[in-house]
Design an enzyme around this catalytic site. Structure first.
Site, PDB file in Angstrom:
ATOM      1  N   ASP A 113      40.452  71.327  -1.141  1.00 40.37           N
ATOM      2  CA  ASP A 113      41.418  70.252  -1.350  1.00 40.37           C
ATOM      3  C   ASP A 113      41.850  70.147  -2.797  1.00 40.37           C
ATOM      4  O   ASP A 113      42.720  69.354  -3.137  1.00 40.37           O
ATOM      5  CB  ASP A 113      40.869  68.912  -0.842  1.00 40.37           C
ATOM      6  N   CYS A 173      27.737  69.065 -33.436  1.00 46.30           N
ATOM      7  CA  CYS A 173      26.754  68.703 -34.447  1.00 46.30           C
ATOM      8  C   CYS A 173      26.749  69.706 -35.594  1.00 46.30           C
ATOM      9  O   CYS A 173      27.482  70.697 -35.574  1.00 46.30           O
ATOM     10  CB  CYS A 173      25.354  68.614 -33.830  1.00 46.30           C
ATOM     11  N   ASP A 205      36.681  70.462  -5.177  1.00 51.95           N
ATOM     12  CA  ASP A 205      36.378  71.885  -5.045  1.00 51.95           C
ATOM     13  C   ASP A 205      36.796  72.702  -6.262  1.00 51.95           C
ATOM     14  O   ASP A 205      36.855  73.928  -6.186  1.00 51.95           O
ATOM     15  CB  ASP A 205      37.091  72.450  -3.806  1.00 51.95           C
ATOM     16  N   CYS A 245      65.634  97.734 -21.081  1.00 51.65           N
ATOM     17  CA  CYS A 245      64.783  98.652 -20.333  1.00 51.65           C
ATOM     18  C   CYS A 245      63.320  98.358 -20.621  1.00 51.65           C
ATOM     19  O   CYS A 245      62.981  97.491 -21.427  1.00 51.65           O
ATOM     20  CB  CYS A 245      65.110 100.103 -20.677  1.00 51.65           C
ATOM     21  N   CYS A 259      26.132  73.319 -34.752  1.00 52.17           N
ATOM     22  CA  CYS A 259      27.322  74.010 -34.248  1.00 52.17           C
ATOM     23  C   CYS A 259      28.134  74.564 -35.412  1.00 52.17           C
ATOM     24  O   CYS A 259      28.613  75.702 -35.376  1.00 52.17           O
ATOM     25  CB  CYS A 259      28.184  73.049 -33.431  1.00 52.17           C
ATOM     26  N   ASP A 300      36.863  75.101   2.730  1.00 49.30           N
ATOM     27  CA  ASP A 300      36.142  73.840   2.725  1.00 49.30           C
ATOM     28  C   ASP A 300      36.493  73.100   4.014  1.00 49.30           C
ATOM     29  O   ASP A 300      37.597  73.241   4.525  1.00 49.30           O
ATOM     30  CB  ASP A 300      36.561  73.022   1.502  1.00 49.30           C
ATOM     31  N   CYS A 326      62.109  98.481 -24.220  1.00 47.65           N
ATOM     32  CA  CYS A 326      62.433  97.273 -24.991  1.00 47.65           C
ATOM     33  C   CYS A 326      61.318  96.234 -24.839  1.00 47.65           C
ATOM     34  O   CYS A 326      60.909  95.586 -25.802  1.00 47.65           O
ATOM     35  CB  CYS A 326      63.751  96.669 -24.524  1.00 47.65           C
TER      36      CYS A 326
END
Length: 827
Positions: free
Chosen positions: A714, A26, A718, A93, A29, A515, A96
């Site tokens: 799962d 809106c 979750d 290395c 915002c 779970d 770098c």
């Protein structure tokens, strides 16, 4: 539409920059974002457009995009950020890596950059649409390195090509360099240790011609095979950003240049110091090239897991066109195509079986060795192997949308990530190479001022040894190679580390929270108990009950009907069907009234259930809710339907306890049922009666006493808990996995993957620490030795030749140690 556009103007005018913004809904915002951006130092003005979700920001000087992004986030909104990847050439290395990261982070719009030395890949996060690939490539080139291409998903041949060319090129250079260096080494060293060699040279070509030949051989080695060190090292020296190549250039050029002076203008040097070190320069180049060759081969082996994954997908597929099956390229397959699979063929893309049946080997995806039966409506995954039968299936996901493509992306992302432990390496390597050059200068000065005669020769040799021995290659490879091999090995076992950081955080977990439904259990109700009264037949009772329940849509009814079908028990027509919520169902089956329901349903009908009192108590203590069946007005059976525990769950819980972890269960079940399951499995803590949106709070409670929590779910319902946990592990089956919320994904539904993942995490971190100890201890201990601190004690000096050999082997040691993770087989 470009979400972020850099508009170049003269330095005297404001610079305009566009930012993509998410979450605005809106006008308030818009005002809030404008106010937040305007408060940032250096911002002249900010104009936010709600329709385009874009903020145009005027800067008075150099755009400080990171400060603006922080302001946007602090205001409660998000910025559109994307990830770009670049394959970087020339890095050798850890210094770098730091240099390329610094250059990329300096590009306007880049929020972060991470470079992996082992994969030679840079992962850049930037505001969406900000810097294009050309700007990123320019930054890398300005830092002294090259960009091979923007990284994309490759075929197996493409993935092999670059490494194969590099290995072949290095092999040729090593052989050519060795052939020229060997006579140089034999002549020079032979003259010192074998008097006959010196006399032979003097009697044949003479000392002067001998020096000319050594000069010629060393020059060809140094500016032939060794030219690659100059093309990379000299530009970085001129930029005052020296790297490992710069150290090699300084060391070999010093030895070669001093020898040239001693050969062609010996009078310039102090008396007694006109010695030549051509063999040192040539041997250093040869040994370092050999180390690079062995390193390239070892790097190729670290990425074998990715290569195998890429190689799983076939090149062609047999697709139905005009009623016939025609072989087409895999890239031409589209969603909706009908594909035929014959015995022994690889499944090209993800899909659902239409006709036919077979067993499919999905071990390369899930890590499970047993083939899985496929029939109509079964889902199949691209890259898996059909065994005996044949079938047709409809393509549902193709190209980058397939599960295999997602797995490859996840493994590559994990392999390219940095662990928190890498921060120590980054801090050290930022100043390491300049410090080495300073140490070499101090060594030269100290030997020249205080060393024995010929002081100049001693100063030169020891300074070169310091430059060569201290190359930080092993430091840069210590962490990324272990991550590559560890995550690759995990992928082979069906464990996908979606975020490399999880390798470190998983081993630090104190509590593993699980779970219940779909994780500890199978996730679908099954008929577990059917005990009949005297005078009743079990199959007959099941037939009557299933016939009645076939008219119900309740999950319990589905479980009973499914059990009847699996046993081949007939389901017959029902009349006068009636369902009473909270009580049960009744109807007429084959002329008999059948009632199935809770105890109150039978009590209401005047049927006594006391005969099953003991069985009801036993089922209740097991966490099951009993149902009763009455046929013809008589008590016929007690029934229990529950979500059964997976066969592998008890073993997994035991393994987690064996690792010293506490195990907790989070479930929406009532406490009595939950504690019954906990007792059965030996679970330490129970958080019961948790609503779906209460799992996050449950995770927070389990964190008491500063415990770190890994949550296993799962991966669908979750998701919030997976995100809240210190480590989120999604247990997936087939294509039903959550890759966005979890840090780790177990491709199979077997919980034994969790202790395996923890064991791999511990093994990988142990391997990283071994590598880092070797890399740091090696440099810390050998730099003083190369500088000559032992000379006053026992006369020990480290030859630049041995320094080069030790430096080259240090990287090979680190890579070899990382490759040991390929054989890790967690129980």
């Amino acid at each position: 539409m470009t979400a972020f556009t850099q508009i170049e103007k003269s330095t005297s005018l404001p610079v305009a920059t566009d930012f993509g913004i998410e979450g605005m809904t809106c006008a308030s915002c818009v005002r809030r974002v404008e106010k937040a951006i305007a408060a940032v130092a250096g911002v002249a003005s900010a104009n936010v457009n709600l329709a385009t979700e874009r903020a145009t920001v005027q800067f008075t000087g150099t755009p400080d995009t990171k400060a603006v992004l922080r302001a946007i986030e602090k205001a409660g909104y998000g910025s559109k950020v994307e990830t770009r990847e670049l394959d970087v050439e020339g890095m050798t290395c850890a210094s770098c890596v730091s240099r390329v990261e610094k250059a990329l982070r300096a590009v306007s719009g880049v929020t972060d950059a991470s470079v992996n030395l082992a994969t030679e890949r840079a992962t850049v996060r930037l505001v969406s649409g900000a810097a294009d690939v050309a700007a990123l490539e320019a930054a890398v080139r300005d830092a002294g390195y090259a960009v091979r291409k923007a990284a994309v998903t490759e075929t197996a041949e493409d993935a092999e090509d670059h490494r194969t060319v590099e290995i072949r090129t290095l092999k040729i250079l090593v052989i050519f360099s060795a052939l020229l260096t060997l006579p140089l080494f034999l002549v020079e060293m032979g003259s010192h240790f074998l008097p006959g060699v010196h006399e032979l040279i003097m009697d044949t070509i003479g000392m002067r011609d001998n020096l000319y030949i050594q000069f010629a051989l060393a020059s060809v080695v140094l500016f032939g095979p060794g030219l690659r060190f100059f093309t990379k090292g000299v530009p970085n020296l001129l930029r005052w950003t020296p790297n490992m190549n710069s150290l090699v250039v300084l060391g070999t050029t010093a030895a070669w240049g001093y020898s040239v002076v001693a050969t062609f203008a010996p009078g310039i040097l102090p008396s007694g110091t006109a010695n030549v070190y051509y063999e040192a320069a040539a041997v250093i180049v040869t040994l370092i090239l050999l180390g690079r060759y062995l390193e390239a081969r070892a790097k190729g082996r670290t990425s074998q897991a990715i290569k195998r994954l890429i190689g799983l997908q076939p090149k062609t597929a047999f697709v139905s066109h005009g009623g016939e099956f025609v072989e087409i390229q895999i890239s031409d397959v589209v969603a909706g195509d009908i594909i035929r699979i014959r015995p022994g063929e690889k499944i090209p893309v993800d899909g659902a079986v239409l006709e036919g049946s077979s067993y499919v080997d999905e071990s390369m995806i899930t890590g499970e060795p047993a083939p899985v039966q496929k029939a109509a409506e079964s889902e199949v995954v691209g890259g898996t192997i059909n065994k005996t039968g044949s079938f047709t299936f409809k393509a549902t996901k193709v190209g980058s949308d397939t599960l295999l493509a997602q797995i490859i992306k996840m493994v590559e992302a994990a392999q390219g990530s940095k662990l928190p432990i890498q921060a120590l390496v980054d801090k050290v390597t930022g100043w390491f190479v300049p410090a080495v050059i300073l140490a070499a200068m101090v060594t030269f000065g100290a030997w020249y001022a205080f060393g024995p005669s010929p002081a100049l020769s001693f100063a030169l040799v020891n300074a070169v040894a310091v430059l060569i021995i201290a190359c930080p290659c092993a430091m840069g490879l210590a962490t990324p190679t272990s991550i590559m091999v560890g995550t690759g090995r995990a992928a082979e076992l069906g464990i996908l580390f979606r975020k490399g950081e999880a390798l470190q955080s998983l081993r630090e977990a104190d509590v593993v929270a699980l779970d219940k439904t779909g994780t500890l259990t199978k996730g679908r109700p099954e008929l577990t108990d059917l005990i009949v009264s005297d005078g009743f037949d079990a199959d007959e009772v099941l037939s009557f009950v299933a016939s009645l329940e076939a008219l119900s849509e309740h999950p319990i009814a589905e479980a009973i009907v499914s059990a009847a079908k699996s046993k081949g028990v007939a389901v017959v027509p029902v009349t006068d069907f009636e369902a009473t919520p909270g009580f049960g169902v009744r109807g007429n089956v084959s002329g008999l009234e059948v009632l199935v329901g809770a105890d109150r349903a039978l009590a209401k009908s005047g049927i006594v259930i006391s005969a099953f009192a003991q069985e009801a108590e036993r089922l209740g203590n097991s966490g099951k809710s009993p149902l009763y069946a009455a046929i013809g007005g008589r008590l016929a059976a007690i029934i229990a339907v529950s979500d059964p525990i997976k066969e592998t769950t008890p073993q997994a819980i035991k393994a987690l306890h064996g690792l010293g972890l506490k195990v907790a269960m989070i479930t929406g079940d009532n406490r009595r049922a939950a504690e019954a399951i906990a007792r059965q499995l030996g679970i330490d803590e129970v958080v019961a009666e948790v609503l779906p949106d209460g799992k996050v709070e449950a995770i927070k409670k389990l964190r008491h006493d500063d415990r770190r929590v890994a949550f296993i779910g799962d991966g669908i319902n979750d998701a919030p808990a997976l995100t809240e946990a210190d480590v989120g592990i999604a247990v997936g089956t087939g294509t039903d996995i959550a890759i966005e919320s979890a840090d780790i994904v177990l491709m199979s539904g077997d919980l034994n993957g969790v202790p395996k993942a923890i064991a791999l995490s511990k093994a990988t971190m142990r391997n990283i620490k071994q590598n880092l100890f070797w890399a740091f201890a090696y440099n810390v201990s050998l730099i003083p030795v190369a500088a000559g601190v032992l000379y006053p004690v026992n006369g020990t000096l480290l030859s630049p030749i041995f320094a080069a050999a030790a430096m080259a082997m240090s990287s090979v040691f680190v890579l070899g140690n990382a490759l040991r993770l390929k054989s890790v087989n967690p129980a």
